[in-house]
Design a protein around this motif. Structure first.
Motif, PDB file in Angstrom:
ATOM      1  N   GLU A  90       0.810  -1.058  -0.091  1.00 24.08           N
ATOM      2  CA  GLU A  90      -0.076   0.039   0.185  1.00 24.08           C
ATOM      3  C   GLU A  90       0.953   1.344   0.067  1.00 24.08           C
ATOM      4  N   SER A  91       2.008   1.124   0.550  1.00 25.06           N
ATOM      5  CA  SER A  91       3.254   2.332   0.505  1.00 25.06           C
ATOM      6  C   SER A  91       4.479   1.741   0.288  1.00 25.06           C
ATOM      7  N   GLY A 147       3.460   4.949  -8.037  1.00 29.34           N
ATOM      8  CA  GLY A 147       3.045   4.121  -6.936  1.00 29.34           C
ATOM      9  C   GLY A 147       3.213   2.724  -6.767  1.00 29.34           C
TER      10      GLY A 147
END
Length: 444
Positions: free
Chosen positions: A246-247, A273
């Motif tokens: 997610e990160s 991302g």
């Protein structure tokens, strides 16, 4: 210089004649229209600060030419053009030109502009090129970069204004391209974002989604041995296929101690991302050549789809450039004294009454059929035949005869709206020309 289309060449001829009058010998608008009509299609990139606009331009010109940062960096309008064009006349002395070879350099001149969402003085240079500005029409097509597909009221108004500016008398469509940047940071499906964008900005535009970091890295040497090594390390993690990264902090934690922080940072700046990492890792399995991995980056970035849209627009450079140039002439006539204004209006009449100008109508009609609901409900073969006829491409006599019958009926339909009837008459006329000359030249 590139060879102008027939309509653009005629406009340039009339402008040169106007420049021969002592009262207008140094008119900067006329001088630039002459230049514009002899150049490839001028396409201006517009967007907000940090929307990814300059990184996208870097990807399009295949290198790191435009400055990029998370702060405002573009302070002037910069045009990127093929070196083969030689010294390029620009719309305004404050603009600058950068000669560079890039995939569409023989068909486009790409302009980078200051971001609009800032309180600095820079946005005025962009606004001059848009609806209501003194340089409106100097760019004949626009790429509007939306950060993650976000459309606020300001952007909806800007898009609507660009569509109105570009339409001209042809009800022209297709030369405003909306690019959703940073697709790597968006969880929503691109198709649903496009549908929502069309609701927020109800106009006809082209749409593309791009991960400009991946595209720029693929084309500027940013994909290297370090990239391959990080991908190999991720692939070796037993839990990676089910790991919801997610990160980037998750990624750094998983790879802690295996790579220098600078290498992981460089990897992050080429991928964007982390949501696309699983697909990237799977797709590059077995690849140890950075150039092969770069090709995967380019495919996943979506840049090729955007370039396909731009190439399609460039097929009608004469249509878009002529529409923009005539817009500029009409605005010029409004602000000139009576005598020079009358001469400009006479030049406009000379252009719009010409065969070269009338031949633009079928090209515009083909755009309407391809990119609006006008073509909805048509049999695919019927639509393809109509498009070939409108674009002056060869068409079998039997197909042209069938099209003549069908579109003649549509043009006479009392229940059809006026635009549909007008378009039908254009197809009808094109079919008649095709039957009279069954082997026209193939043109784009």
């Amino acid at each position: 210089m590139t060879a102008p289309g027939p309509a653009a060449a005629l406009i340039a001829e009339h402008c040169r004649a106007l420049l021969g009058d002592p009262e207008q010998a140094d008119d900067t608008t006329l001088l630039d229209i002459v230049a514009q009509c002899g150049q490839p299609l001028r396409v201006l990139l517009v967007g907000g600060v940090s929307s990814g606009k300059s990184t996208l331009l870097n990807a399009l010109v295949s290198g790191s030419r435009a400055e990029t940062a998370f702060t405002e960096t573009t302070a002037e309008v910069t045009w990127y053009h093929g070196p083969h064009l030689g010294p390029l006349r620009l719309p305004d002395p404050s603009h600058r030109a950068v000669p560079v070879g890039f995939p569409l350099a023989d068909r486009l001149v790409l302009g980078d502009s200051p971001g609009l969402n800032t309180l600095s003085e820079n946005p005025r240079e962009t606004l001059r090129m848009m609806r209501g500005g003194d340089l409106a029409g100097a760019a004949a097509a626009f790429v509007c970069v939306l950060d993650r597909g976000l459309v606020d009221q300001h952007w909806a108004e800007q898009l609507d204004g660009l569509a109105a500016l570009s339409a001209g008398p042809f009800d022209l469509v297709g030369n405003v391209v909306v690019v959703m940047s940073k697709i790597d940071l968006v969880d929503e499906d691109i198709g649903s974002i496009e549908r929502r964008t069309r609701v927020d900005a109800p106009l006809t535009f082209r749409f593309a989604g791009v991960n400009q970091l991946m595209a720029a890295a693929a084309r500027s040497g940013g994909v290297d041995r370090r990239t391959v090594a990080v991908l190999d390390a991720l692939r070796a993690l037993p839990s990676f296929t089910s790991w919801p990264a997610e990160s980037w902090s998750d990624v750094r934690e998983e790879l802690s101690g295996r790579f220098p922080d600078a290498d992981l940072k460089a990897f992050e700046e080429t991928v964007g991302g982390p949501k696309g990492l699983p697909e990237l890792v799977r797709t590059t399995a077995g690849m140890d050549d950075p150039s092969a991995v770069a090709a995967v980056f380019e495919r996943m970035s979506g840049i090729a789809a955007l370039e396909s849209v731009l190439a399609d627009i460039a097929e009608d450079t004469d249509l878009f450039t002529s529409t923009a140039a005539l817009l500029r002439l009409r605005r010029l006539a409004v602000r000139l004294p009576d005598g020079p204004a009358a001469r400009v209006r006479s030049a406009i009449a000379g252009v719009t009454s010409s065969r070269a100008y009338q031949d633009l109508w079928p090209r515009a009609a083909a755009r309407l059929m391809r990119h609006t609901s006008v073509g909805d409900g048509l049999d695919p073969d019927d639509l393809e035949t109509a498009l070939r006829l409108l674009r002056g491409l060869s068409c079998p006599p039997a197909a042209a005869a069938t099209a003549l019958t069908r579109w003649s009926a549509r043009s006479a339909d009392p229940f059809a709206d006026s635009r549909t009837r007008h378009l039908a008459r254009l197809v009808q006329d094109a079919a008649l020309r095709a039957l009279a000359d069954p082997e026209p030249e193939e043109t784009l």
